[in-house]
Design a protein around this motif. Structure first.
Motif, PDB file in Angstrom:
ATOM      1  N   SER A  39       5.456   8.924 -15.761  1.00 29.64           N
ATOM      2  CA  SER A  39       4.415   9.844 -15.728  1.00 29.64           C
ATOM      3  C   SER A  39       4.472  10.983 -16.685  1.00 29.64           C
ATOM      4  CB  SER A  39       4.069  10.105 -14.315  1.00 29.64           C
ATOM      5  OG  SER A  39       3.501   8.726 -13.916  1.00 29.64           O
ATOM      6  N   THR A  40       5.833  11.551 -16.478  1.00 26.25           N
ATOM      7  CA  THR A  40       6.058  13.033 -17.214  1.00 26.25           C
ATOM      8  C   THR A  40       6.161  12.549 -18.667  1.00 26.25           C
ATOM      9  OG1 THR A  40       8.352  12.407 -16.616  1.00 26.25           O
ATOM     10  CG2 THR A  40       7.246  14.156 -15.408  1.00 26.25           C
ATOM     11  N   SER A  41       6.638  11.420 -19.173  1.00 25.94           N
ATOM     12  CA  SER A  41       6.600  11.047 -20.499  1.00 25.94           C
ATOM     13  C   SER A  41       5.353  10.726 -20.952  1.00 25.94           C
ATOM     14  CB  SER A  41       7.651   9.853 -20.425  1.00 25.94           C
ATOM     15  OG  SER A  41       8.974  10.235 -20.325  1.00 25.94           O
ATOM     16  N   LEU A  42       4.361  10.199 -20.273  1.00 23.93           N
ATOM     17  CA  LEU A  42       3.101   9.727 -20.785  1.00 23.93           C
ATOM     18  C   LEU A  42       2.118  11.034 -20.914  1.00 23.93           C
ATOM     19  CD1 LEU A  42       2.333   6.587 -18.712  1.00 23.93           C
ATOM     20  CD2 LEU A  42       3.026   6.776 -21.165  1.00 23.93           C
ATOM     21  N   MET A  43       2.661  12.097 -19.967  1.00 25.84           N
ATOM     22  CA  MET A  43       1.665  13.279 -20.016  1.00 25.84           C
ATOM     23  C   MET A  43       2.379  14.321 -20.605  1.00 25.84           C
ATOM     24  SD  MET A  43       0.430  13.440 -16.173  1.00 25.84           S
ATOM     25  CE  MET A  43      -0.185  12.073 -15.318  1.00 25.84           C
ATOM     26  N   HIS A  44       3.257  14.159 -21.663  1.00 22.49           N
ATOM     27  CA  HIS A  44       3.864  15.346 -22.095  1.00 22.49           C
ATOM     28  C   HIS A  44       3.251  16.066 -23.000  1.00 22.49           C
ATOM     29  CE1 HIS A  44       7.475  17.536 -23.660  1.00 22.49           C
ATOM     30  NE2 HIS A  44       7.351  17.247 -24.613  1.00 22.49           N
ATOM     31  N   HIS A  45       2.056  15.531 -23.773  1.00 17.32           N
ATOM     32  CA  HIS A  45       1.263  16.144 -24.626  1.00 17.32           C
ATOM     33  C   HIS A  45      -0.295  16.527 -23.970  1.00 17.32           C
ATOM     34  CE1 HIS A  45       4.150  16.188 -27.670  1.00 17.32           C
ATOM     35  NE2 HIS A  45       4.279  14.638 -27.533  1.00 17.32           N
ATOM     36  N   ILE A  46      -0.370  16.247 -22.687  1.00 16.10           N
ATOM     37  CA  ILE A  46      -1.726  16.392 -22.014  1.00 16.10           C
ATOM     38  C   ILE A  46      -2.161  17.894 -22.057  1.00 16.10           C
ATOM     39  CG2 ILE A  46      -0.781  17.028 -19.746  1.00 16.10           C
ATOM     40  CD1 ILE A  46      -2.863  15.209 -18.615  1.00 16.10           C
ATOM     41  N   SER A  62       0.824  -1.136   0.031  1.00 14.40           N
ATOM     42  CA  SER A  62       0.013  -0.070   0.039  1.00 14.40           C
ATOM     43  C   SER A  62       0.899   1.133   0.086  1.00 14.40           C
ATOM     44  CB  SER A  62      -1.001  -0.088   1.056  1.00 14.40           C
ATOM     45  OG  SER A  62      -0.219   0.041   2.485  1.00 14.40           O
ATOM     46  N   ARG A  63       1.978   1.324   0.769  1.00 14.11           N
ATOM     47  CA  ARG A  63       2.816   2.305   0.616  1.00 14.11           C
ATOM     48  C   ARG A  63       3.641   2.604  -0.577  1.00 14.11           C
ATOM     49  NH1 ARG A  63       6.863   1.342   5.339  1.00 14.11           N
ATOM     50  NH2 ARG A  63       8.034   3.213   4.532  1.00 14.11           N
ATOM     51  N   GLY A  64       3.794   1.267  -1.243  1.00 16.85           N
ATOM     52  CA  GLY A  64       4.571   1.573  -2.410  1.00 16.85           C
ATOM     53  C   GLY A  64       3.334   2.174  -3.731  1.00 16.85           C
ATOM     54  N   LEU A  65       2.172   1.841  -3.579  1.00 17.16           N
ATOM     55  CA  LEU A  65       1.232   2.225  -4.403  1.00 17.16           C
ATOM     56  C   LEU A  65       0.819   3.725  -4.293  1.00 17.16           C
ATOM     57  CD1 LEU A  65      -0.852   1.465  -6.644  1.00 17.16           C
ATOM     58  CD2 LEU A  65      -2.489   0.981  -4.584  1.00 17.16           C
ATOM     59  N   ILE A  66       0.823   3.951  -2.922  1.00 20.10           N
ATOM     60  CA  ILE A  66       0.533   5.504  -2.653  1.00 20.10           C
ATOM     61  C   ILE A  66       1.856   6.414  -3.209  1.00 20.10           C
ATOM     62  CG2 ILE A  66       0.420   7.225  -0.800  1.00 20.10           C
ATOM     63  CD1 ILE A  66      -0.957   5.370   0.793  1.00 20.10           C
ATOM     64  N   ILE A  67       3.021   5.921  -3.218  1.00 20.21           N
ATOM     65  CA  ILE A  67       4.191   6.521  -3.606  1.00 20.21           C
ATOM     66  C   ILE A  67       4.015   6.707  -5.201  1.00 20.21           C
ATOM     67  CG2 ILE A  67       6.769   6.581  -3.881  1.00 20.21           C
ATOM     68  CD1 ILE A  67       6.951   5.103  -1.233  1.00 20.21           C
ATOM     69  N   ILE A  68       3.671   5.593  -5.828  1.00 21.97           N
ATOM     70  CA  ILE A  68       3.594   5.804  -7.268  1.00 21.97           C
ATOM     71  C   ILE A  68       2.472   6.779  -7.656  1.00 21.97           C
ATOM     72  CG2 ILE A  68       2.674   4.207  -9.136  1.00 21.97           C
ATOM     73  CD1 ILE A  68       3.828   1.801  -7.994  1.00 21.97           C
ATOM     74  N   ILE A  69       1.252   6.726  -6.875  1.00 22.39           N
ATOM     75  CA  ILE A  69       0.322   7.816  -7.069  1.00 22.39           C
ATOM     76  C   ILE A  69       0.760   9.194  -6.919  1.00 22.39           C
ATOM     77  CG2 ILE A  69      -1.920   8.590  -6.362  1.00 22.39           C
ATOM     78  CD1 ILE A  69      -2.687   5.620  -5.611  1.00 22.39           C
ATOM     79  N   GLY A  70       1.693   9.342  -5.882  1.00 22.88           N
ATOM     80  CA  GLY A  70       2.358  10.574  -5.674  1.00 22.88           C
ATOM     81  C   GLY A  70       3.149  11.073  -6.880  1.00 22.88           C
ATOM     82  N   GLY A  71       3.913  10.300  -7.540  1.00 21.19           N
ATOM     83  CA  GLY A  71       4.677  10.523  -8.410  1.00 21.19           C
ATOM     84  C   GLY A  71       3.801  10.980  -9.736  1.00 21.19           C
ATOM     85  N   PHE A  72       2.553  10.219  -9.835  1.00 24.29           N
ATOM     86  CA  PHE A  72       1.712  10.271 -11.116  1.00 24.29           C
ATOM     87  C   PHE A  72       1.240  12.031 -10.760  1.00 24.29           C
ATOM     88  CE2 PHE A  72      -2.656  10.560 -12.759  1.00 24.29           C
ATOM     89  CZ  PHE A  72      -2.451  10.066 -14.053  1.00 24.29           C
ATOM     90  N   ILE A  73       0.710  12.298  -9.618  1.00 28.68           N
ATOM     91  CA  ILE A  73       0.039  13.623  -9.252  1.00 28.68           C
ATOM     92  C   ILE A  73       1.239  14.619  -9.523  1.00 28.68           C
ATOM     93  CG2 ILE A  73      -0.721  14.862  -7.365  1.00 28.68           C
ATOM     94  CD1 ILE A  73      -1.987  12.585  -6.191  1.00 28.68           C
ATOM     95  N   THR A  74       2.331  14.514  -9.263  1.00 28.87           N
ATOM     96  CA  THR A  74       3.517  15.505  -9.387  1.00 28.87           C
ATOM     97  C   THR A  74       3.696  15.763 -10.797  1.00 28.87           C
ATOM     98  OG1 THR A  74       4.458  14.797  -7.398  1.00 28.87           O
ATOM     99  CG2 THR A  74       5.834  16.179  -8.687  1.00 28.87           C
ATOM    100  N   ALA A  75       3.864  14.649 -11.458  1.00 30.43           N
ATOM    101  CA  ALA A  75       3.966  14.673 -13.170  1.00 30.43           C
ATOM    102  C   ALA A  75       2.786  15.699 -13.793  1.00 30.43           C
ATOM    103  CB  ALA A  75       4.243  13.321 -13.750  1.00 30.43           C
ATOM    104  N   TYR A  76       1.873  15.226 -13.202  1.00 24.81           N
ATOM    105  CA  TYR A  76       0.515  16.187 -13.738  1.00 24.81           C
ATOM    106  C   TYR A  76       0.653  17.581 -13.374  1.00 24.81           C
ATOM    107  CZ  TYR A  76      -4.578  17.415 -14.674  1.00 24.81           C
ATOM    108  OH  TYR A  76      -5.508  18.053 -15.103  1.00 24.81           O
ATOM    109  N   LEU A 134      15.873  16.107 -24.776  1.00 29.25           N
ATOM    110  CA  LEU A 134      15.741  15.019 -24.178  1.00 29.25           C
ATOM    111  C   LEU A 134      14.168  14.874 -23.528  1.00 29.25           C
ATOM    112  CD1 LEU A 134      19.258  14.107 -23.166  1.00 29.25           C
ATOM    113  CD2 LEU A 134      18.078  13.109 -25.059  1.00 29.25           C
ATOM    114  N   PRO A 135      13.636  13.617 -23.459  1.00 33.22           N
ATOM    115  CA  PRO A 135      12.537  13.615 -22.648  1.00 33.22           C
ATOM    116  C   PRO A 135      12.897  13.878 -21.080  1.00 33.22           C
ATOM    117  CG  PRO A 135      12.835  11.763 -24.308  1.00 33.22           C
ATOM    118  CD  PRO A 135      13.971  12.571 -24.264  1.00 33.22           C
TER     119      PRO A 135
END
Length: 287
Positions: free
Chosen positions: A98-105, A16-30, A59-60
């Motif tokens: 996440s930053t790579s996936l969201m580059h054209h968001i 659960s901690r690892g999953l929350i950290i992944i979500i935190g990275g996703f939110i920061t990238a957004y 570079l990405p």
């Protein structure tokens, strides 16, 4: 049986901690890709340097975030431990991908001229994401670890070194986004740091209250009756007077502070009181 159950619970907690950290990275990238970067506003730390490097080299951003954080991950492993390094790898990998996936968001806020709203919204979003990672034992940026290491070698505090290192980052940022962009980046970083503190500590933070009084028994009884809090009693001695006193220690929530002050005033207005912020409380009647 109990040992196996405990091991299973630990695995579930780590997952659960690892999953929350992944979500935190996703939110920061957004926050970076949908708010700050499209409006020529950067972040601080290694992420800020990665943004500048991406603008310079083409570079990405995700690749640069991953590469530049490698030495800091090693530093975290040596200074803090294996679990912190693993969780940080998880968070930084999440941020980089996440930053790579969201580059054209699509940009959610785009304002010509005044970018103050952009810095506030972007700072809140990235601060929330980074705070989630830090609260669960990981990190999304390695520059704080460098500051901790330097503070052991130099006659400066960690916070002073973090400020100095980020001043260097924002000078570099100014070469790409200009002075105005660097100033806005500094504001966004400051807002993010405040949000990180709130996420780490919580809105209903706790406080430790120390009371030196000649009416200790009566004070503890009233604290128990009015606040429902238990106290710890210590016998202390004045360093100059050598007079013996009784010191009460009680941990309360931020919302109970005014009621505690009222209780102390009613029982012994001359008592000596000190109040400290407490980052975490476990056990007792605290949930």
């Amino acid at each position: 049986m109990k040992k196996a159950q405990s091991k299973k619970t630990r695995k579930a907690m780590l997952f659960s901690r690892g999953l929350i950290i992944i979500i935190g990275g996703f939110i920061t990238a957004y926050g970076l890709e949908a708010v700050l970067i499209p409006n020529n506003v950067s972040d601080g730390g290694v992420t800020g340097l990665s943004i500048v490097g991406s603008q310079w080299t083409g570079l990405p951003l995700g690749i640069l975030i991953a590469i530049l954080n490698i030495p800091f991950i090693y530093l975290g492993y040596k200074q803090i431990g294996k679990s912190f390094a693993i969780f940080s790898i998880l968070g930084i990998a999440s941020l980089a991908i996440s930053t790579s996936l969201m580059h054209h968001i699509p940009t959610i806020i785009e304002i010509e001229g005044d970018t103050l709203l952009v810095t506030v919204v972007g700072g809140i979003i990235i601060g929330f994401g980074m705070g989630l990672a830090l609260r669960n034992g990981g990190a999304l940026d390695g520059i704080d670890m460098l500051a901790v290491l330097l503070s052991r070698k130099l006659p400066f505090g960690t916070s002073d070194l973090i400020l100095f290192l980020n001043l260097f980052v924002f000078i570099v940022v100014s070469t790409v986004f200009g002075l105005r962009g660097a100033l806005m980046s500094g504001i966004a970083y400051y807002i993010a740091s405040k949000v990180i503190h709130i996420i780490e500590e919580g809105l209903s933070s706790t406080k430790a209250v120390y009371i030196i009084t000649e009416h200790a028994d009566e004070m503890m009884k009233e604290i128990g009756d009015r606040l429902g809090r238990a106290c710890t009693l210590q016998h202390v001695e004045g360093g100059y007077s050598k007079k013996e006193f009784k010191q009460i220690k009680c941990v309360i929530t931020r919302l109970e502070e005014s009621k505690m002050k009222e209780t102390i005033q009613d029982i012994d207005a001359t008592s000596f009181v000190t109040v400290y912020d407490v980052s975490e409380v476990r056990g007792g009647n605290f949930k």
